[in-house]
Design a protein around this motif. Structure first.
Motif, PDB file in Angstrom:
ATOM      1  N   ASP A  94       2.040 -11.828  -6.928  1.00 34.35           N
ATOM      2  CA  ASP A  94       1.133 -12.949  -6.692  1.00 34.35           C
ATOM      3  C   ASP A  94      -0.342 -12.634  -6.779  1.00 34.35           C
ATOM      4  OD1 ASP A  94       0.354 -11.817  -4.334  1.00 34.35           O
ATOM      5  OD2 ASP A  94       1.430 -13.321  -3.002  1.00 34.35           O
ATOM      6  N   GLY A  95      -0.819 -11.299  -7.117  1.00 36.42           N
ATOM      7  CA  GLY A  95      -2.287 -10.834  -7.011  1.00 36.42           C
ATOM      8  C   GLY A  95      -2.929 -10.422  -5.978  1.00 36.42           C
ATOM      9  N   THR A  96      -2.330 -10.538  -4.766  1.00 41.27           N
ATOM     10  CA  THR A  96      -2.604  -9.798  -3.553  1.00 41.27           C
ATOM     11  C   THR A  96      -2.773  -8.535  -3.607  1.00 41.27           C
ATOM     12  OG1 THR A  96      -1.279 -11.527  -2.361  1.00 41.27           O
ATOM     13  CG2 THR A  96      -1.963  -9.579  -1.068  1.00 41.27           C
ATOM     14  N   PRO A  97      -4.081  -8.075  -3.305  1.00 42.95           N
ATOM     15  CA  PRO A  97      -4.263  -6.423  -3.157  1.00 42.95           C
ATOM     16  C   PRO A  97      -3.244  -5.750  -2.390  1.00 42.95           C
ATOM     17  CG  PRO A  97      -6.137  -7.667  -2.933  1.00 42.95           C
ATOM     18  CD  PRO A  97      -5.050  -8.672  -2.613  1.00 42.95           C
ATOM     19  N   PHE A  98      -2.770  -4.679  -2.956  1.00 33.34           N
ATOM     20  CA  PHE A  98      -1.845  -3.756  -2.237  1.00 33.34           C
ATOM     21  C   PHE A  98      -2.242  -2.290  -2.411  1.00 33.34           C
ATOM     22  CE2 PHE A  98       2.089  -1.655  -1.261  1.00 33.34           C
ATOM     23  CZ  PHE A  98       2.631  -2.324  -0.004  1.00 33.34           C
ATOM     24  N   PRO A  99      -3.091  -1.782  -1.338  1.00 34.35           N
ATOM     25  CA  PRO A  99      -3.796  -0.640  -1.671  1.00 34.35           C
ATOM     26  C   PRO A  99      -2.780   0.765  -1.571  1.00 34.35           C
ATOM     27  CG  PRO A  99      -4.634  -1.440   0.371  1.00 34.35           C
ATOM     28  CD  PRO A  99      -3.619  -2.462  -0.394  1.00 34.35           C
ATOM     29  N   THR A 100      -1.792   0.601  -0.945  1.00 40.66           N
ATOM     30  CA  THR A 100      -0.720   1.644  -0.707  1.00 40.66           C
ATOM     31  C   THR A 100      -0.259   1.965  -2.059  1.00 40.66           C
ATOM     32  OG1 THR A 100      -0.471   1.021   1.554  1.00 40.66           O
ATOM     33  CG2 THR A 100       0.847   2.609   0.741  1.00 40.66           C
ATOM     34  N   LEU A 101      -0.581   2.967  -2.767  1.00 39.72           N
ATOM     35  CA  LEU A 101      -0.033   3.441  -4.082  1.00 39.72           C
ATOM     36  C   LEU A 101       1.441   4.261  -3.723  1.00 39.72           C
ATOM     37  CD1 LEU A 101      -0.333   3.321  -6.985  1.00 39.72           C
ATOM     38  CD2 LEU A 101      -1.399   5.601  -6.571  1.00 39.72           C
ATOM     39  N   PHE A 102       1.333   5.145  -2.876  1.00 37.26           N
ATOM     40  CA  PHE A 102       2.607   5.711  -2.657  1.00 37.26           C
ATOM     41  C   PHE A 102       3.020   5.503  -1.155  1.00 37.26           C
ATOM     42  CE2 PHE A 102       0.116   8.808  -5.375  1.00 37.26           C
ATOM     43  CZ  PHE A 102       0.818   8.606  -6.494  1.00 37.26           C
ATOM     44  N   TYR A 103       4.363   4.928  -1.340  1.00 36.84           N
ATOM     45  CA  TYR A 103       4.851   4.424  -0.004  1.00 36.84           C
ATOM     46  C   TYR A 103       6.054   5.081   0.374  1.00 36.84           C
ATOM     47  CZ  TYR A 103       6.072   0.666   3.028  1.00 36.84           C
ATOM     48  OH  TYR A 103       6.381  -0.109   4.256  1.00 36.84           O
ATOM     49  N   LEU A 104       5.990   5.793   1.418  1.00 37.98           N
ATOM     50  CA  LEU A 104       7.203   6.569   2.016  1.00 37.98           C
ATOM     51  C   LEU A 104       8.399   5.455   2.528  1.00 37.98           C
ATOM     52  CD1 LEU A 104       8.194   9.479   2.875  1.00 37.98           C
ATOM     53  CD2 LEU A 104       7.709   8.732   4.987  1.00 37.98           C
ATOM     54  N   THR A 105       9.608   5.656   1.931  1.00 36.85           N
ATOM     55  CA  THR A 105      10.866   4.828   2.127  1.00 36.85           C
ATOM     56  C   THR A 105      12.000   5.315   3.055  1.00 36.85           C
ATOM     57  OG1 THR A 105      11.953   5.487   0.020  1.00 36.85           O
ATOM     58  CG2 THR A 105      10.202   3.499   0.022  1.00 36.85           C
ATOM     59  N   CYS A 106      11.873   6.608   3.054  1.00 39.40           N
ATOM     60  CA  CYS A 106      13.211   7.409   3.672  1.00 39.40           C
ATOM     61  C   CYS A 106      13.019   7.365   5.170  1.00 39.40           C
ATOM     62  CB  CYS A 106      13.307   8.708   3.180  1.00 39.40           C
ATOM     63  SG  CYS A 106      14.461   9.749   4.254  1.00 39.40           S
TER      64      CYS A 106
END
Length: 176
Positions: free
Chosen positions: A44-56
């Motif tokens: 939707d165009g919202t900025p999301f600055p976290t390029l690398f996201y830990l998922t485990c």
């Protein structure tokens, strides 16, 4: 591009559908995603600055325990006192911004504005080891504090995968 099996695993790890996923940036030794690379802007165009996201969730829990032990205070003190460490951390910050800008260009979206934070408090603070470890897992050798934290963690994967993913199952099982 991310495969359906990886999307299902990440959804189970996070307990929700992931947003803006570009690719798996690092895998756990068990083979499942550990870090995803996310788009600098959500659909939707919202900025999301976290390029690398830990998922485990197992890695996240181990990092939370490390943070709770006060290791970030020591890191912050050393950052202020060691010019070489500070230079390495600044280089990690610049790498993060460069990669995020490249991702925006590849996706054909407007890069995030100049001055938007990178992750984990870089380059002046040590704020979130989860983000720093995610960066180090995605780009080995780049983040000095991410590397330190990673080296201090137990082998979280030894007890098996954090989620069980069956490609035909809409509800993967989570083992936290």
């Amino acid at each position: 591009m991310i495969e359906a099996r990886d999307t299902a695993a990440v959804a189970a790890q996070l307990g929700r559908e992931p947003r803006g996923v570009r690719r798996v940036a690092s895998r756990c030794p068990c083979g499942l995603p550990a870090v995803i690379e996310t788009a600098p802007r959500l659909p939707d165009g919202t900025p999301f600055p976290t390029l690398f996201y830990l998922t485990c969730p197992k890695a996240a829990s181990a990092i939370g325990t490390l943070e709770g032990g006060g290791v970030m205070r020591d890191m912050q003190d050393r950052l202020a006192a060691d010019p070489s460490l500070s230079a390495g951390y600044t280089a990690a910050h610049e790498d993060y911004l460069r990669r995020r800008g490249a991702a925006a260009r590849e996706d054909g979206v407007e890069p995030l504005p100049e001055g938007t934070q990178s992750a984990g408090g870089m380059p002046e603070r040590v704020k979130c080891l989860h983000a720093l470890v995610a960066h180090e897992l995605a780009v080995p050798g780049i983040n000095p504090f991410g590397r330190e934290a990673l080296d201090a963690l137990p082998e979280w994967w030894r007890s098996g995968p954090c989620v069980a993913v069956d490609p035909d199952d809409a509800e993967p099982e989570v083992d936290r």
